[in-house]
Structure formats: structure tokens, C-alpha cells
Design an enzyme around this catalytic site. Structure first.
Site, PDB file in Angstrom:
ATOM      1  N   MET B  35       5.905   2.819  -5.876  1.00 35.88           N
ATOM      2  CA  MET B  35       5.812   2.061  -4.625  1.00 35.88           C
ATOM      3  C   MET B  35       7.217   1.687  -4.145  1.00 35.88           C
ATOM      4  O   MET B  35       7.382   0.780  -3.326  1.00 35.88           O
ATOM      5  CB  MET B  35       4.944   0.817  -4.816  1.00 35.88           C
ATOM      6  CG  MET B  35       3.516   1.180  -5.255  1.00 35.88           C
ATOM      7  SD  MET B  35       2.230   0.054  -4.674  1.00 35.88           S
ATOM      8  CE  MET B  35       2.748  -1.479  -5.441  1.00 35.88           C
ATOM      9  N   GLY B  36       8.221   2.401  -4.633  1.00 41.74           N
ATOM     10  CA  GLY B  36       9.574   2.189  -4.151  1.00 41.74           C
ATOM     11  C   GLY B  36      10.259   0.976  -4.769  1.00 41.74           C
ATOM     12  O   GLY B  36       9.797   0.418  -5.756  1.00 41.74           O
ATOM     13  N   HIS B  42      11.649   2.812 -13.244  1.00 40.14           N
ATOM     14  CA  HIS B  42      11.276   4.047 -12.540  1.00 40.14           C
ATOM     15  C   HIS B  42      12.161   5.220 -12.970  1.00 40.14           C
ATOM     16  O   HIS B  42      11.688   6.335 -13.147  1.00 40.14           O
ATOM     17  CB  HIS B  42      11.429   3.865 -11.019  1.00 40.14           C
ATOM     18  CG  HIS B  42      10.554   2.806 -10.432  1.00 40.14           C
ATOM     19  ND1 HIS B  42      11.043   1.603  -9.991  1.00 40.14           N
ATOM     20  CD2 HIS B  42       9.215   2.771 -10.210  1.00 40.14           C
ATOM     21  CE1 HIS B  42      10.049   0.875  -9.507  1.00 40.14           C
ATOM     22  NE2 HIS B  42       8.930   1.550  -9.637  1.00 40.14           N
ATOM     23  N   GLN B  66      -4.768  -0.895  -3.065  1.00 45.17           N
ATOM     24  CA  GLN B  66      -4.792  -1.625  -4.334  1.00 45.17           C
ATOM     25  C   GLN B  66      -4.437  -3.098  -4.178  1.00 45.17           C
ATOM     26  O   GLN B  66      -4.373  -3.823  -5.165  1.00 45.17           O
ATOM     27  CB  GLN B  66      -3.880  -0.944  -5.361  1.00 45.17           C
ATOM     28  CG  GLN B  66      -2.394  -1.078  -5.089  1.00 45.17           C
ATOM     29  CD  GLN B  66      -1.584  -0.088  -5.896  1.00 45.17           C
ATOM     30  OE1 GLN B  66      -1.762   1.125  -5.788  1.00 45.17           O
ATOM     31  NE2 GLN B  66      -0.695  -0.580  -6.738  1.00 45.17           N
ATOM     32  N   GLY B 196       4.166   4.571 -16.334  1.00 40.45           N
ATOM     33  CA  GLY B 196       4.793   3.643 -17.258  1.00 40.45           C
ATOM     34  C   GLY B 196       3.766   2.875 -18.068  1.00 40.45           C
ATOM     35  O   GLY B 196       2.739   2.452 -17.544  1.00 40.45           O
ATOM     36  N   GLN B 202      -3.409   0.494 -16.267  1.00 34.69           N
ATOM     37  CA  GLN B 202      -3.318   1.557 -15.261  1.00 34.69           C
ATOM     38  C   GLN B 202      -3.112   2.913 -15.923  1.00 34.69           C
ATOM     39  O   GLN B 202      -3.750   3.900 -15.565  1.00 34.69           O
ATOM     40  CB  GLN B 202      -2.157   1.253 -14.318  1.00 34.69           C
ATOM     41  CG  GLN B 202      -1.771   2.400 -13.395  1.00 34.69           C
ATOM     42  CD  GLN B 202      -0.649   1.998 -12.454  1.00 34.69           C
ATOM     43  OE1 GLN B 202      -0.849   1.214 -11.543  1.00 34.69           O
ATOM     44  NE2 GLN B 202       0.543   2.518 -12.694  1.00 34.69           N
ATOM     45  N   SER B 235       9.553  -4.362  -9.911  1.00 34.69           N
ATOM     46  CA  SER B 235      10.070  -4.558  -8.550  1.00 34.69           C
ATOM     47  C   SER B 235       9.897  -6.005  -8.125  1.00 34.69           C
ATOM     48  O   SER B 235      10.667  -6.523  -7.318  1.00 34.69           O
ATOM     49  CB  SER B 235       9.330  -3.639  -7.569  1.00 34.69           C
ATOM     50  OG  SER B 235       9.496  -2.299  -7.955  1.00 34.69           O
ATOM     51  N   ARG B 236       8.879  -6.661  -8.666  1.00 33.73           N
ATOM     52  CA  ARG B 236       8.615  -8.044  -8.265  1.00 33.73           C
ATOM     53  C   ARG B 236       9.620  -9.039  -8.864  1.00 33.73           C
ATOM     54  O   ARG B 236       9.685 -10.182  -8.411  1.00 33.73           O
ATOM     55  CB  ARG B 236       7.190  -8.451  -8.678  1.00 33.73           C
ATOM     56  CG  ARG B 236       6.106  -7.790  -7.836  1.00 33.73           C
ATOM     57  CD  ARG B 236       4.747  -8.370  -8.149  1.00 33.73           C
ATOM     58  NE  ARG B 236       3.705  -7.866  -7.256  1.00 33.73           N
ATOM     59  CZ  ARG B 236       2.907  -6.826  -7.529  1.00 33.73           C
ATOM     60  NH1 ARG B 236       3.050  -6.179  -8.671  1.00 33.73           N
ATOM     61  NH2 ARG B 236       1.983  -6.441  -6.676  1.00 33.73           N
TER      62      ARG B 236
END
Lengths: 340, 340
Positions: B35-36, B42, B66, B196, B202, B235-236
Site C-alpha cells: 500500500m506504498g 517492504h 479492507q 510479510g 494475512q 507505514s503507520r
């Protein structure tokens, strides 16, 4: 023309290897999924597919994922050698018959073993995973796949389209169809797939699924094939007694009359439905549903304004039959209504 | 080594055309969906993928399917040019960045138009299509896709694995992940895909889905990448204040202690869970869940006997973080316990 026997493939890997080697040679692949016991309806699908691609794959697999444990999986008719003979007799023949033993057996496939999964059947049964319970229905929503405790738990759902019509009385059916078609698409990797409009809801669901899961496959709908007496071709017709078969003609006859009535100006779906339900009941059938729905989103309509399809399911003895009739008043102008 | 900018593709058809032309040349294709806002986590997935295939596709797409409407879709961090720069700087580079605008827009794609579907959002919201309602939860189970009334209604469900852990507080999450990954697989058509293990549930869901839908794709799991202080890359993390970040270290530290405790003979999951929950709460976090589950079927275990994974989700301020630790007592013998 020389007769040509199809090659029979039973293994997923072998099937995919064939498709990929053909594609590498620049060939296009057409696909007709069936549950066997082939009749002229299936043959028409195969002939339709032949128009589109260089090569043809027909699958013969009775999918336990779309039957509930109380349905007729065990009595579903089968005649594999007869099917092969019919395909061999076809002008141009068929290249491959894909005839897997069990598409839900993963024991030799990856590290996710089936052995850890013996609780699946019971757990799914208790939890009523589908939305049937939410609508107040009491049916257990497991398929024969869960009943067999194979460990399979991945399902493709087309959430709105799967709810109405056959989805009401067969809550696992379209989940099972969408899932096995996804599996077959991923194994056969066709360019074109042909489905019959007799299973109208199924055809719409597959088209929608292909669009929304981005399958690179062109899904073609093929018209209903009827016997000379008008009965829509179905593998299940073999279970009808002569008497039941005569009674079952009430479906097609009443649908045809309803279409003419609509073309003559009767656009009230309530009236049209009542006439079909009465005719089938008088003919000795037990109506499961008779609904006039939008051709695309399958939502029930009150008045015929846009293209609709009149869908019927009814029991004759122990056999459940479905049939339908598309009604598009734009195609045939209602001249008689204007005169009346 | 010369730097190489990836080619950016935004259209589904163009993406598939590229993949097919490469495959026709005998090349294998690796795929890393993201998701960038790329970080070292990543990059490690991309480096893993490089080991397996000739060519590499990285997708950058923040998937509305999602996210629930109340979640952080609108604030999810993005830096597309920064991402391209990072990929360009990688040794060997990346061949393609697939960066679609909207994977749920079907207006120019087949006859099933979006215009008929304006009722979708409302209808799905009212019907609570997911199983959340059955478990007595009050959350509306629609994603931002339904909220936007795109008409999309096809979802892939991995029914058992999606229920626990993050599935409890994020009822649309795994449905959305499985569905967008199916779409991306059908568009990119890779041979290998890397996910990952930080998103452990997931990863297991995708592996299971690939097996059960017969995707011809090898799914590889890649180990968690941590910052020097031990915080799992996400990312968060960018949304954490310095103070919150310090507090968030309580997750990894308590998980590491629990692993050592297990290796030293503490196999009661209740004790181990309590110690982690207490440590995170003392650290100032709000625990969403802390569960020790079987590595394969993700079912909660009482005692550590087989390989397990200790999964945690916790809030620090407005940021929800997840982390996990695999514990396999067969790998590291419990020598200290024997001495004790």
C-alpha cells in the site's frame, strides 16, 4: 469427418501444463464446465465455445461444494463413457476432457495440510457461516465439502446476486458454484468460458464475479435448449416419470403465455406471476419460486419497464426443475396492446 | 551498479499484457503487493522476491476494500515519488510498479454497468452481510468500497482463518485483503508472491486462499523487519509521537520475554498472555488482543505443545500496531528448564 476422441486429464497440474503449452504456441482456449451426463444443452454450449477459440476444454466434475448434504449429490446422474462418446461424435470434437477426482483434496499440495482441519465441518455447521441465519431461515448452511471435513474454507461470494431466486432455498449453491468455477478457471486458464442461460442466476453471478475479480476471461451466455415438447434440457430430467414430465411442461407453457401477455400490454408482475404459479400448480407441480427480476441485477420488479427475466423453480415429484424466459419489450413492440 | 527506474503501469490491461509478453519470453515474474509508503520491511520483501524470479512487479495501491468507513483510509500515509526513488535506488531495481487508480471501477469493462448499482451501499449496510452480527457485535460490516457505492459485491472469504485475531475488531479487513489480492493476482499473473510475516494472519489467509482457489502461485512468507529499537516496521509508525513510539516498544520487549519464558518451560498460555498484556498496559498501550495461536490454523491454544505464534494488537494514541513472535519449542531445546 474423422472422429476424434478427447484426451482425458485428471490432474490439476497436468491440465495447467497443457493450457500453458498451448497458449505458448499462440492458441486460444475455450472452456465449458459441466457436471456430466451431457445432453443437447451442453452440446450447444460446446458449439458456442467452438466459435470463439482454437481449442476446447470440457470439464466433467460433480461439485460437492454446491450441494447441501440434504440435496441430490448422491443421485446426480453420471455416464462418463457415454459423455466421452458424445463428445467424440461431435463435429470437430473436443480437445480435452478435464475430469478431476476431487478438487478439494490438498494433501499433496503445499504445507497447509488437511490433517489439522478435522474440526472444520462441525465448526462451520455450528457457526452458520452464511447469511441464511440472518434472514431467519433455519437451514444449516454447509455444503457436502464441509460435511466431508476436507478442511476447505475459502469461498467466493457474490453477495447480492446470490441471495434471491435459487439462493433462498439453496443457501450454499452459488457460493459453491462461484468457488468451483474460480478453481477451474485457475486450473484451465481459458480465454473464453461458456455458460447456459438456463441457469440464469448462475450465468449472471459468474459474469459479475469475472468482472469483479478481474479474471482475464470472456464469459459467454448461451441460449436455453429445449426438447421438442418445450421442456428445458437438464440432466435431472432423466429422473422424471413420463407423467411428471408431462406435468413439467406447465412451466414452459405458462412462461410462454406470460411473455405473450406482457407483449400484449400486461406489465403487472403480480398478475403475470399469479398466472404462472396457478398454471404450474394446476399442472401438479409445487412452485419454489416464480419471480420477475431485472436481467442484470436480478432484483424483483413490480412492473415490466426494462429488460426482465421471468425465473421459475418448481418440484415435480422428487425432481426440482428450473426454467426462465427473458422478456424485453423494447425488442418486440406491443402492437396488440395499442390496438386493444 | 547503474540505477534503474521502474516502469509505472496504471491500467489493468497494460499490466496483464506486460506479464503475458514476459511469460511468452520464458521469464518468471515475482510480485510484492504493497500500500506504498515503503520502508525497510517492504524492501526486504522485494529482496526476497528477487531470489525467486527473473522479473519483479511491486504494486502500490491503498485498498479501500479492507478499510471500514471508520478506519484510517483517509490518513493512510502516502509518498509515491519517495517510493519510486527508493525502488530506483535498490540494487537490481524493480521492473514494474503497478499503481492503479481504482480497482473497483468497472465502467469501461464489460456490460455489467455500475449505473444499476446505486443501492449497493445502503443495502449491504442494512443487511450486515458478514458474520459479525451473528457473533453479537454491533459494528456495521461494510468497507469503504460499499460506502462509495461502486457496485462491487464479489468477495473472497477464508471463513475460519478470517474470524479471530484482527478479524474480530476489523470484520471487513481480511475479506478485503483476500479479494484485492485475488484481483491483483488475476491482473499481474505472477509466479511467486511475497508477503510479510508481520501481518501473520494475512499471510496465512493468502497461503490458504491460494491453495484452495488453485492459484498457480508460490506464496513466500518473509520475516519481520525491526528498527534498531525493536519496533516492527510499519507505514503507520510515522503517526507515532516520540513518546508513543517509546511506549510501543513494550510490545516487542514483552513478546521477546514471553518467548524466552516459554523456552525456559513456561508453556501456560494464560500466564504468558497475562505477562504481555500487563507489560503493554504498563507501557501505556491499550491491548486489542494478545493471543497465542497455532501457526497454521490460528486456533487459540491453552498450552504450547506445537509451533505457535504469539500475536498482539495494541493502540498507542490513535495508532493501532500489530506484532507477533513465532515460538517453536522443537527448534530451541529448553535446556534451562531441564537444569532448573
Amino acid at each position: 469427418m474423422e472422429k476424434r476422441e478427447p484426451e482425458i486429464i485428471t490432474e490439476k497440474d497436468q491440465m495447467r501444463t497443457w493450457s500453458r503449452s498451448m497458449r505458448a504456441q499462440g492458441k486460444t482456449i475455450g472452456f465449458v464446465p459441466t457436471m456430466g451426463y451431457l445432453h443437447r444443452g451442453h452440446i450447444s454450449l460446446i458449439q458456442e465455445a467452438r466459435k470463439w477459440t482454437d481449442l476446447l476444454v470440457v470439464s466433467i466434475y460433480v461439485n460437492p461444494g454446491q450441494f447441501s448434504p440434504t440435496e441430490d449429490l448422491s443421485t446426480y446422474p453420471a455416464d462418463f463413457q457415454g459423455d466421452i462418446d458424445k463428445l467424440t461424435a461431435l463435429p470437430g470434437g473436443v480437445d480435452i476432457v478435464f475430469h478431476p477426482q476431487n478438487l478439494y483434496d490438498y494433501r499433496n499440495n503445499g504445507s497447509e495440510s488437511g490433517e489439522n482441519d478435522t474440526s472444520t465441518g462441525a465448526s462451520c455447521r455450528n457457526n452458520n457461516c452464511s447469511d441464511a441465519k440472518e434472514e431467519g431461515r433455519e437451514k444449516a448452511v454447509v455444503s457436502c465439502v464441509e460435511e466431508r471435513q476436507s478442511g476447505h474454507e475459502t469461498w467466493v461470494r457474490v453477495e447480492r446476486l446470490e441471495r434471491g431466486l435459487c439462493g433462498k432455498s439453496r443457501p450454499v449453491f452459488f457460493r459453491g458454484v462461484a468457488t468451483v468455477v474460480t478453481k477451474l478457471f485457475n486450473i484451465v486458464e481459458p480465454d473464453v468460458a461458456v455458460f447456459g442461460k438456463k441457469d440464469y442466476q448462475q450465468w449472471r453471478i459468474i459474469r459479475r464475479m469475472v468482472r469483479e475479480l478481474d479474471f482475464p476471461i470472456n464469459v459467454i451466455g448461451s441460449e436455453i435448449v429445449r426438447d421438442d415438447d418445450g421442456l428445458a434440457m437438464s440432466s435431472r430430467n432423466v429422473h422424471l416419470s413420463t407423467e411428471e414430465r408431462e406435468k413439467a411442461l406447465s412451466i414452459n407453457r405458462s412462461l410462454s403465455r406470460a411473455k405473450v401477455a406482457a407483449q400484449n400490454g400486461q406489465v403487472s408482475c403480480r398478475e403475470l406471476r399469479n398466472s404462472v404459479i396457478e398454471a404450474i400448480q394446476e399442472g401438479g407441480g409445487k412452485v419454489d419460486y416464480a419471480e420477475i427480476v431485472d436481467q442484470e441485477n436480478l432484483e424483483v420488479v413490480e412492473q415490466i419497464k426494462s429488460p426482465v427475466v421471468f425465473c421459475v423453480a418448481a418440484w415435480f415429484g422428487k425432481v426440482r426443475l428450473i426454467d426462465n424466459m427473458e422478456i424485453d419489450l423494447r425488442v418486440q413492440p406491443v402492437t396488440i396492446a395499442v390496438l386493444a
